[in-house]
Design a protein around this motif. Sequence first.
Motif, mmCIF file in Angstrom:
data_model
loop_
_atom_site.group_PDB
_atom_site.id
_atom_site.type_symbol
_atom_site.label_atom_id
_atom_site.label_comp_id
_atom_site.label_asym_id
_atom_site.label_seq_id
_atom_site.Cartn_x
_atom_site.Cartn_y
_atom_site.Cartn_z
ATOM 1 N N GLU A 99 0.924 -1.287 -0.152
ATOM 2 C CA GLU A 99 -0.089 0.035 0.142
ATOM 3 C C GLU A 99 0.937 0.737 0.253
ATOM 4 O OE1 GLU A 99 -3.340 0.147 -0.913
ATOM 5 O OE2 GLU A 99 -3.620 -2.832 -0.582
ATOM 6 N N TYR A 100 1.681 1.195 0.514
ATOM 7 C CA TYR A 100 3.016 2.337 0.127
ATOM 8 C C TYR A 100 2.985 2.526 -0.767
ATOM 9 C CZ TYR A 100 6.372 5.861 1.192
ATOM 10 O OH TYR A 100 7.097 6.426 1.190
ATOM 11 N N PHE A 101 3.414 2.045 -2.030
ATOM 12 C CA PHE A 101 3.967 2.275 -3.305
ATOM 13 C C PHE A 101 2.856 1.954 -4.505
ATOM 14 C CE2 PHE A 101 3.991 -0.435 -7.118
ATOM 15 C CZ PHE A 101 4.880 0.630 -7.392
ATOM 16 N N HIS A 102 1.495 1.794 -3.266
ATOM 17 C CA HIS A 102 0.377 2.568 -4.035
ATOM 18 C C HIS A 102 0.316 3.353 -3.784
ATOM 19 C CE1 HIS A 102 -0.174 -1.284 -6.619
ATOM 20 N NE2 HIS A 102 -0.454 -2.162 -5.420
ATOM 21 N N ARG A 103 0.358 4.323 -2.581
ATOM 22 C CA ARG A 103 -0.325 5.580 -2.438
ATOM 23 C C ARG A 103 1.162 6.578 -3.221
ATOM 24 N NH1 ARG A 103 1.759 7.938 3.656
ATOM 25 N NH2 ARG A 103 3.498 8.249 1.873
ATOM 26 N N THR A 104 1.648 6.249 -3.052
ATOM 27 C CA THR A 104 2.730 6.698 -4.026
ATOM 28 C C THR A 104 2.709 7.296 -5.644
ATOM 29 O OG1 THR A 104 4.864 6.522 -2.232
ATOM 30 C CG2 THR A 104 5.445 6.867 -4.754
ATOM 31 N N ILE A 105 2.257 5.784 -6.641
ATOM 32 C CA ILE A 105 1.633 5.816 -7.773
ATOM 33 C C ILE A 105 0.864 6.362 -7.510
ATOM 34 C CG2 ILE A 105 1.298 4.248 -9.227
ATOM 35 C CD1 ILE A 105 4.459 4.141 -8.930
ATOM 36 N N ALA A 106 -0.163 6.877 -7.328
ATOM 37 C CA ALA A 106 -1.676 6.786 -7.127
ATOM 38 C C ALA A 106 -1.277 8.347 -6.920
ATOM 39 C CB ALA A 106 -2.809 6.734 -5.921
ATOM 40 N N GLU A 107 -0.393 9.061 -6.490
ATOM 41 C CA GLU A 107 -0.196 10.767 -6.102
ATOM 42 C C GLU A 107 0.086 10.672 -7.329
ATOM 43 O OE1 GLU A 107 1.504 11.430 -2.296
ATOM 44 O OE2 GLU A 107 1.106 10.578 -1.269
ATOM 45 N N PHE A 108 1.066 9.659 -7.913
ATOM 46 C CA PHE A 108 2.105 10.422 -8.798
ATOM 47 C C PHE A 108 1.270 10.219 -9.786
ATOM 48 C CE2 PHE A 108 6.246 8.225 -8.088
ATOM 49 C CZ PHE A 108 6.579 9.746 -7.482
ATOM 50 N N VAL A 109 0.251 9.965 -10.640
ATOM 51 C CA VAL A 109 -1.201 9.627 -11.120
ATOM 52 C C VAL A 109 -2.440 10.465 -10.912
ATOM 53 C CG1 VAL A 109 -3.522 8.302 -11.754
ATOM 54 C CG2 VAL A 109 -0.732 7.457 -11.553
ATOM 55 N N HIS A 110 -2.399 11.304 -9.837
ATOM 56 C CA HIS A 110 -3.372 12.539 -9.932
ATOM 57 C C HIS A 110 -3.018 13.388 -10.224
ATOM 58 C CE1 HIS A 110 -5.972 14.679 -7.464
ATOM 59 N NE2 HIS A 110 -5.019 15.745 -7.178
ATOM 60 N N GLU A 111 -1.360 13.786 -9.819
ATOM 61 C CA GLU A 111 -0.698 15.168 -10.581
ATOM 62 C C GLU A 111 -0.413 15.138 -11.898
ATOM 63 O OE1 GLU A 111 3.016 14.599 -8.175
ATOM 64 O OE2 GLU A 111 2.433 14.431 -6.313
ATOM 65 N N TRP A 112 0.205 13.845 -12.076
ATOM 66 C CA TRP A 112 -0.308 14.146 -13.742
ATOM 67 C C TRP A 112 -1.255 14.077 -14.877
ATOM 68 C CZ3 TRP A 112 -3.051 10.142 -17.198
ATOM 69 C CH2 TRP A 112 -2.555 10.939 -18.592
ATOM 70 N N SER A 113 -2.427 13.905 -13.972
ATOM 71 C CA SER A 113 -3.677 13.732 -14.888
ATOM 72 C C SER A 113 -4.052 15.489 -14.364
ATOM 73 C CB SER A 113 -4.860 13.060 -13.591
ATOM 74 O OG SER A 113 -5.565 13.378 -12.381
ATOM 75 N N ARG A 114 -4.027 16.149 -13.750
ATOM 76 C CA ARG A 114 -3.973 17.484 -12.976
ATOM 77 C C ARG A 114 -3.418 18.032 -14.285
ATOM 78 N NH1 ARG A 114 -2.329 18.930 -7.820
ATOM 79 N NH2 ARG A 114 -2.490 20.399 -8.535
ATOM 80 N N LEU A 115 -2.126 17.750 -14.489
ATOM 81 C CA LEU A 115 -1.163 18.528 -15.594
ATOM 82 C C LEU A 115 -2.050 17.863 -17.166
ATOM 83 C CD1 LEU A 115 1.984 17.942 -14.377
ATOM 84 C CD2 LEU A 115 0.353 20.392 -14.119
ATOM 85 N N GLU A 116 -2.250 16.675 -17.489
ATOM 86 C CA GLU A 116 -2.755 16.859 -18.999
ATOM 87 C C GLU A 116 -3.832 17.279 -19.468
ATOM 88 O OE1 GLU A 116 -3.900 14.108 -21.851
ATOM 89 O OE2 GLU A 116 -5.440 14.004 -20.538
ATOM 90 N N PRO A 117 -3.426 17.607 -21.204
ATOM 91 C CA PRO A 117 -4.674 18.888 -21.318
ATOM 92 C C PRO A 117 -5.751 17.986 -22.043
ATOM 93 C CG PRO A 117 -2.440 18.573 -22.595
ATOM 94 C CD PRO A 117 -2.617 17.789 -21.247
ATOM 95 N N SER A 118 -5.969 16.393 -21.868
ATOM 96 C CA SER A 118 -6.704 16.130 -21.791
ATOM 97 C C SER A 118 -7.653 15.399 -20.676
ATOM 98 C CB SER A 118 -7.120 15.163 -23.110
ATOM 99 O OG SER A 118 -6.329 13.954 -22.766
ATOM 100 N N GLY A 119 -7.143 15.563 -19.216
ATOM 101 C CA GLY A 119 -7.303 14.693 -18.832
ATOM 102 C C GLY A 119 -8.071 16.084 -17.571
#
Length: 154
Positions: free
Chosen positions: A134-154
């Motif tokens: 879950e620590y790994f997944h928490r980190t990846i979820a944060e990365f995906v969330h940050e990326w999705s906020r910056l991604e133009p079509s997201g």
Amino acid sequence: MSNDTPHRANRPVLLAVDEDDAALARIERELERRYGVDYQVVCLSSSRAAIESLRALKATQVDVAVVLADHALSGMTGAELLIAVNELYPIAKRAVLINWGAGRSPPQPRRSTTRSRSDTVTTTCARPWRSPDEYFHRTIAEFVHEWSRLEPSG
């Protein structure tokens, strides 16, 4: 494949690069299990293969959301690979993989600045050491969330 499942080639990519076969298998298993429906998981064992894959993805206009790289890759360091990623995919979240495991406290995310043609901020990400990690997944979820906020079509 059902109609509500996106075509694999159209999904954004989560890319991991590690020369340790066992570690790479754990990373792939964890990423596929948790994110495989919405993201294309690509796990490679060399920096050269990663660069080739990233260039091919760019040529076909496939987004890359996250890139994880072992710090001690042959040919180039993980940090050098992440600099190259920044040039191809500037909004992709990038992290150097580190070890931690049972009985130890999770590492605090560490941000460092690496200078090249453009500034790149890299973060560390602990490799998964159990399943589910879950620590790994928490980190990846944060990365995906940050990326999705910056991604133009997201």
